[in-house]
Enzyme design. Structure first.
Site, short mmCIF file in Angstrom:
data_model
loop_
_atom_site.label_atom_id
_atom_site.label_comp_id
_atom_site.label_asym_id
_atom_site.label_seq_id
_atom_site.Cartn_x
_atom_site.Cartn_y
_atom_site.Cartn_z
N SER A 152 0.85 -1.19 0.00
CA SER A 152 0.00 0.00 0.00
C SER A 152 0.87 1.23 0.00
CB SER A 152 -0.90 0.02 1.23
OG SER A 152 -1.57 1.26 1.36
N TYR A 165 -1.37 -0.06 10.31
CA TYR A 165 -1.53 -0.50 8.92
C TYR A 165 -0.34 -0.11 8.05
CZ TYR A 165 -3.51 -0.99 4.23
OH TYR A 165 -3.72 -1.32 2.92
#
Length: 257
Positions: A152, A165
């Protein structure tokens, strides 16, 4: 299409596994593989959602659902057992399953930290480890096997709303490089992609807020959100290459620029 061009990007007779392939980015990646001619297995926790997605995507090619909870330490071995029996010619692994949590700083619990790291970092490692024998036996120098890890752009900057995250995805990016070096002699190419803003459960809050979506896309050189074909083109190219390995490819419309 030119026959030579078609042969370069055809995935006919290739078998792929996409973890977390029942929705969002995972479903878009699975769709791309199916379009190129691969037989695709998708995994997820929810049986109804998984079977429904597999049925819908079967219009593009053979697609099957495997119910799997990758937070279970036994799940990778169970996948290995199932695929050894039903898809011994597996040559593409897409480690896509992941999760986030947007709890406030003072409310983030140890259990939440463990769950995110378990699914986003530990599971891709253990799945790759468990499926390594299958990938290796179906790989050669001219036609390598492939592992693609879904990272990501949150692992490339500090803008993520989740404290864990982003760091978990940064760890996955680094794991990609480590695996590329370690598995290269087995003719297994390992790369990672770092998606930006694509419609998914993880980005649902942002996507549903038109003002926030507009703010984000206004900072993106491409001026829009990502679309399914953007990921389809990238994944087909990556698993068609026999020379690209150890790379991290942002696909974010230039947002990280």
């Amino acid at each position: 299409m030119n026959d030579t061009l078609q042969s370069l990007f055809s995935l006919k007779n290739r078998v792929a596994l996409v973890t977390g392939g029942t929705s969002g980015v995972g479903a878009m990646l699975a769709r791309g593989l199916l379009i190129a001619g691969a037989r695709v297995f998708i995994t997820g926790r929810n049986v109804q959602a998984g079977e429904s997605q597999a049925s819908a995507m079967s219009e593009l090619g053979p697609c099957e659902f495997i119910q799997t909870d990758l937070t279970d330490p036994q799940a990778p071995k169970q996948l290995q057992s199932y695929l050894s029996q039903h898809a011994p010619d597996l040559s593409i692994l897409i480690n896509n399953a992941g999760m986030t949590d947007r709890a406030a700083w003072g409310e983030f619990t140890e259990e939440q930290v463990d769950e995110i790291l378990s699914l986003n970092v530990k599971a891709p490692f253990l799945v790759a480890q468990a499926l390594h024998p299958l990938l290796k036996q179906n790989a050669s120098q001219q036609s390598p096997a492939h592992i693609i890890n879904t990272g990501s752009i949150a692992g490339l900057n500090s803008h993520s709303a989740s404290f864990i995250y982003g760091p978990s995805k940064a760890a996955l990016h680094h794991l990609t490089r480590v695996l590329a070096k370690s598995l290269g002699p087995d003719h297994i190419c390992v790369n990672a992609i770092a998606p930006g803003l694509f419609p998914s459960k993880m980005t649902e809050a942002l996507v549903s807020n038109k003002e926030r979506q507009k703010q984000t896309t206004s900072r993106t050189p491409a001026g829009r959100m990502g679309e399914p074909n953007d990921l389809a083109i990238l994944i087909i190219a990556l698993v068609s290459s026999s020379y690209m390995t150890g790379n991290l490819i942002p696909i974010d419309g230039g947002l990280t620029v």
